[in-house]
Design a protein around this motif. Structure first.
Motif, PDB file in Angstrom:
ATOM      1  N   LEU A  10       0.696  -1.156   0.008  1.00  0.00           N
ATOM      2  CA  LEU A  10      -0.030   0.060   0.184  1.00  0.00           C
ATOM      3  C   LEU A  10       1.016   1.324  -0.067  1.00  0.00           C
ATOM      4  CD1 LEU A  10      -2.913  -0.868   2.701  1.00  0.00           C
ATOM      5  CD2 LEU A  10      -3.070  -0.100   0.090  1.00  0.00           C
ATOM      6  N   GLN A  11       0.293   2.170  -0.619  1.00  0.00           N
ATOM      7  CA  GLN A  11       1.093   3.497  -0.503  1.00  0.00           C
ATOM      8  C   GLN A  11       0.832   4.058   0.656  1.00  0.00           C
ATOM      9  OE1 GLN A  11       1.951   5.932  -4.205  1.00  0.00           O
ATOM     10  NE2 GLN A  11       0.025   4.905  -4.910  1.00  0.00           N
ATOM     11  N   THR A  12       1.836   4.597   1.822  1.00  0.00           N
ATOM     12  CA  THR A  12       1.476   5.169   2.835  1.00  0.00           C
ATOM     13  C   THR A  12       2.331   6.299   3.039  1.00  0.00           C
ATOM     14  OG1 THR A  12       3.057   3.773   3.992  1.00  0.00           O
ATOM     15  CG2 THR A  12       0.836   3.118   3.855  1.00  0.00           C
ATOM     16  N   LEU A  13       2.176   7.166   4.104  1.00  0.00           N
ATOM     17  CA  LEU A  13       2.796   8.231   4.375  1.00  0.00           C
ATOM     18  C   LEU A  13       4.049   7.672   4.830  1.00  0.00           C
ATOM     19  CD1 LEU A  13       3.422  11.525   4.398  1.00  0.00           C
ATOM     20  CD2 LEU A  13       2.073  11.499   6.522  1.00  0.00           C
ATOM     21  N   ARG A  14       5.289   8.306   4.337  1.00  0.00           N
ATOM     22  CA  ARG A  14       6.535   7.859   4.920  1.00  0.00           C
ATOM     23  C   ARG A  14       7.570   9.092   5.049  1.00  0.00           C
ATOM     24  NH1 ARG A  14       7.319   2.065   3.660  1.00  0.00           N
ATOM     25  NH2 ARG A  14       5.437   1.110   2.576  1.00  0.00           N
ATOM     26  N   GLU A  15       8.400   8.889   5.934  1.00  0.00           N
ATOM     27  CA  GLU A  15       9.409   9.792   6.283  1.00  0.00           C
ATOM     28  C   GLU A  15      10.782   9.470   6.845  1.00  0.00           C
ATOM     29  OE1 GLU A  15       8.198  13.570   8.529  1.00  0.00           O
ATOM     30  OE2 GLU A  15       9.585  12.726   9.790  1.00  0.00           O
ATOM     31  N   ALA A  16      11.922   9.837   6.510  1.00  0.00           N
ATOM     32  CA  ALA A  16      13.171   9.638   6.852  1.00  0.00           C
ATOM     33  C   ALA A  16      13.694  10.893   7.113  1.00  0.00           C
ATOM     34  CB  ALA A  16      13.889   8.732   5.866  1.00  0.00           C
ATOM     35  N   VAL A  17      14.511  10.815   8.243  1.00  0.00           N
ATOM     36  CA  VAL A  17      15.372  11.816   8.674  1.00  0.00           C
ATOM     37  C   VAL A  17      16.947  11.234   8.968  1.00  0.00           C
ATOM     38  CG1 VAL A  17      16.065  13.497  10.399  1.00  0.00           C
ATOM     39  CG2 VAL A  17      13.815  13.082   9.802  1.00  0.00           C
ATOM     40  N   ALA A  93       4.371   6.827  -0.596  1.00  0.00           N
ATOM     41  CA  ALA A  93       4.871   5.837  -1.607  1.00  0.00           C
ATOM     42  C   ALA A  93       4.786   4.547  -0.929  1.00  0.00           C
ATOM     43  CB  ALA A  93       6.327   6.285  -1.857  1.00  0.00           C
ATOM     44  N   ARG A  94       5.200   3.562  -2.017  1.00  0.00           N
ATOM     45  CA  ARG A  94       5.152   1.905  -1.359  1.00  0.00           C
ATOM     46  C   ARG A  94       6.440   1.536  -0.670  1.00  0.00           C
ATOM     47  NH1 ARG A  94       2.611   1.098  -6.792  1.00  0.00           N
ATOM     48  NH2 ARG A  94       0.492   0.485  -6.164  1.00  0.00           N
ATOM     49  N   THR A  95       7.638   2.611  -0.906  1.00  0.00           N
ATOM     50  CA  THR A  95       8.619   2.132  -0.005  1.00  0.00           C
ATOM     51  C   THR A  95       9.392   3.417   0.467  1.00  0.00           C
ATOM     52  OG1 THR A  95      10.980   0.953  -0.554  1.00  0.00           O
ATOM     53  CG2 THR A  95      10.112   2.683  -2.163  1.00  0.00           C
ATOM     54  N   GLY A  96      10.156   3.196   1.546  1.00  0.00           N
ATOM     55  CA  GLY A  96      10.759   4.107   2.409  1.00  0.00           C
ATOM     56  C   GLY A  96      11.610   5.171   1.581  1.00  0.00           C
ATOM     57  N   TYR A  97      12.269   6.115   2.439  1.00  0.00           N
ATOM     58  CA  TYR A  97      13.018   7.408   2.096  1.00  0.00           C
ATOM     59  C   TYR A  97      14.195   7.260   2.693  1.00  0.00           C
ATOM     60  CZ  TYR A  97       8.990   9.023  -0.417  1.00  0.00           C
ATOM     61  OH  TYR A  97       7.825   8.983  -1.246  1.00  0.00           O
ATOM     62  N   GLU A  98      14.747   6.304   3.445  1.00  0.00           N
ATOM     63  CA  GLU A  98      15.937   6.326   3.933  1.00  0.00           C
ATOM     64  C   GLU A  98      17.279   6.401   2.981  1.00  0.00           C
ATOM     65  OE1 GLU A  98      13.655   3.833   3.882  1.00  0.00           O
ATOM     66  OE2 GLU A  98      13.669   2.253   5.485  1.00  0.00           O
ATOM     67  N   MET A  99      17.040   5.847   2.096  1.00  0.00           N
ATOM     68  CA  MET A  99      18.381   6.030   1.125  1.00  0.00           C
ATOM     69  C   MET A  99      18.404   7.460   0.590  1.00  0.00           C
ATOM     70  SD  MET A  99      19.961   3.303   1.693  1.00  0.00           S
ATOM     71  CE  MET A  99      21.219   3.952   0.944  1.00  0.00           C
ATOM     72  N   GLU A 100      17.307   8.137   0.185  1.00  0.00           N
ATOM     73  CA  GLU A 100      17.210   9.506  -0.216  1.00  0.00           C
ATOM     74  C   GLU A 100      17.559  10.231   1.063  1.00  0.00           C
ATOM     75  OE1 GLU A 100      14.553   7.240  -2.893  1.00  0.00           O
ATOM     76  OE2 GLU A 100      14.901   7.156  -0.655  1.00  0.00           O
ATOM     77  N   ALA A 101      17.357  10.297   2.277  1.00  0.00           N
ATOM     78  CA  ALA A 101      17.628  10.994   3.223  1.00  0.00           C
ATOM     79  C   ALA A 101      19.295  10.933   3.622  1.00  0.00           C
ATOM     80  CB  ALA A 101      17.095  10.867   4.562  1.00  0.00           C
ATOM     81  N   LEU A 102      19.692   9.727   3.406  1.00  0.00           N
ATOM     82  CA  LEU A 102      21.080   9.467   3.717  1.00  0.00           C
ATOM     83  C   LEU A 102      22.075   9.704   2.452  1.00  0.00           C
ATOM     84  CD1 LEU A 102      20.982   5.578   5.013  1.00  0.00           C
ATOM     85  CD2 LEU A 102      21.715   7.842   6.216  1.00  0.00           C
ATOM     86  N   THR A 103      21.468   9.781   1.145  1.00  0.00           N
ATOM     87  CA  THR A 103      21.994  10.334   0.193  1.00  0.00           C
ATOM     88  C   THR A 103      22.242  11.971   0.310  1.00  0.00           C
ATOM     89  OG1 THR A 103      21.532   8.501  -1.387  1.00  0.00           O
ATOM     90  CG2 THR A 103      22.364  10.360  -2.490  1.00  0.00           C
ATOM     91  N   ALA A 104      21.272  12.421   0.637  1.00  0.00           N
ATOM     92  CA  ALA A 104      21.251  13.809   0.650  1.00  0.00           C
ATOM     93  C   ALA A 104      22.292  14.319   1.594  1.00  0.00           C
ATOM     94  CB  ALA A 104      19.842  14.423   1.220  1.00  0.00           C
ATOM     95  N   VAL A 105      22.286  13.647   2.900  1.00  0.00           N
ATOM     96  CA  VAL A 105      23.405  13.969   3.671  1.00  0.00           C
ATOM     97  C   VAL A 105      24.803  13.998   3.196  1.00  0.00           C
ATOM     98  CG1 VAL A 105      24.424  13.356   5.824  1.00  0.00           C
ATOM     99  CG2 VAL A 105      21.886  13.952   5.774  1.00  0.00           C
TER     100      VAL A 105
END
Length: 303
Positions: A10-17, A93-105
């Motif tokens: 399912l698409q759900t609200l996701r957040e990664a810091v 989204a269907r998957t999380g944003y851990e890698m996007e946040a880590l890549t941004a840093v």
């Protein structure tokens, strides 16, 4: 090699810091503060670089899904001999944003390094880590450990041995994968009384969740939802809606399915699935992790 299949989620609200830190000389930090670096404002440029990093994550990391996000933010603070970077990425989204946040840093820190390397040869990127993540399976889904379940296949032909019941056996396998204890399994014809009798037998066997397969179509013999609703206390309408919305992404024909779910007076949850193996697999992967929550609510344990 392959990416992980997230098509059934399912698409759900996701957040990664994510967080990172780089150690610099005090002299270099003064140049950053005073905006004296030849390449320009290091702090603002590194924030921008971090945003570019988040957007280009799947281009850098081959196993990351190219998912869009709805918000990205990079914050940078200057300390005594170090600079800290924090990135937050958020979206549905269907998957999380851990890698996007880590890549941004990571990219923001590398940009700081790049802009300062002519003035400090001893810089050290000391750490990059995930601080938190929200949403998705880890937050909303539970396994069925300790829950007793039953599977009932509703099919005239399978009950007469004309063909093997494959969807019901698949349901048993999927429920076991969710750590459930399967205490009852039976194949019955498309007869109202037989369906209701099997459900009562399942409950007598200790089942708290009953999964049926078959009889959700529009044919004259498709009466599983009616048979269950007659002995039910409430309908879990969201489950039926979710199955049709999700299924329609695979085939619009899913919209004519009458897949549903009910709560019986005893606090038993009955999930009424279509008879195809594909539907059983997809819908148990979709909703299986929510059955424990539904069961707790049905038994009066609240949210």
């Amino acid at each position: 090699m392959r990416t992980v299949d997230v098509s059934y989620k399912l698409q759900t609200l996701r957040e990664a810091v994510a967080y990172g830190r780089i150690k610099l000389s005090k002299g270099c930090i003064e140049k950053i503060k005073n905006k004296e670096l030849p390449k320009g404002d290091c702090i603002e440029a590194s924030k921008l670089a971090g945003l570019y990093g988040a957007k280009n994550t799947p281009m850098l990391l081959p196993f990351c899904h190219p998912v869009g996000f709805d918000h990205a933010q990079v914050e940078i603070s200057i300390g005594d001999g170090f600079i800290e970077v924090t990135a937050k990425v958020r979206g549905i989204a269907r998957t999380g944003y851990e890698m996007e946040a880590l890549t941004a840093v990571s990219v923001a820190l590398l940009n700081i390094y790049d802009m300062c390397k002519g003035f400090d040869s001893n810089m050290v990127i000391e750490e990059i880590k995930l601080v938190s993540k929200k949403g998705g399976k880890s937050q909303y889904f539970e396994n069925l450990k300790g829950v007793k379940v039953a599977v009932i296949t509703v099919s005239d032909r399978a009950s007469r041995g004309i063909y093997e019941d494959k969807s019901g056996k698949l349901a048993v396998e999927k429920l076991k994968e969710l750590s459930a204890e399967v205490v009852f399994y039976k194949v019955v014809p498309d007869e109202r009384e037989e369906i209701q009798k099997a459900i009562k037998e399942a409950i007598s066997s200790g089942a708290e969740v009953v999964v049926t397969s078959g009889g959700t179509g529009l044919g004259p013999r498709d009466i599983t939802p009616e048979a269950v609703s007659e002995i039910a206390l409430k309908e879990i309408k969201g489950f039926g809606e979710a199955m049709r919305i999700f299924g329609s992404q695979y085939t619009p024909k899913a919209l004519v399915s009458r897949a549903s779910a009910y709560v019986l007076p005893e606090g038993i949850v009955v999930l009424v699935l279509p008879g195809s193996k594909g539907a059983v697999k997809d819908y148990l992967e979709l909703l299986g992790g929510l059955l424990k929550h539904a069961l707790d609510m049905a038994k009066g344990k609240g949210h």
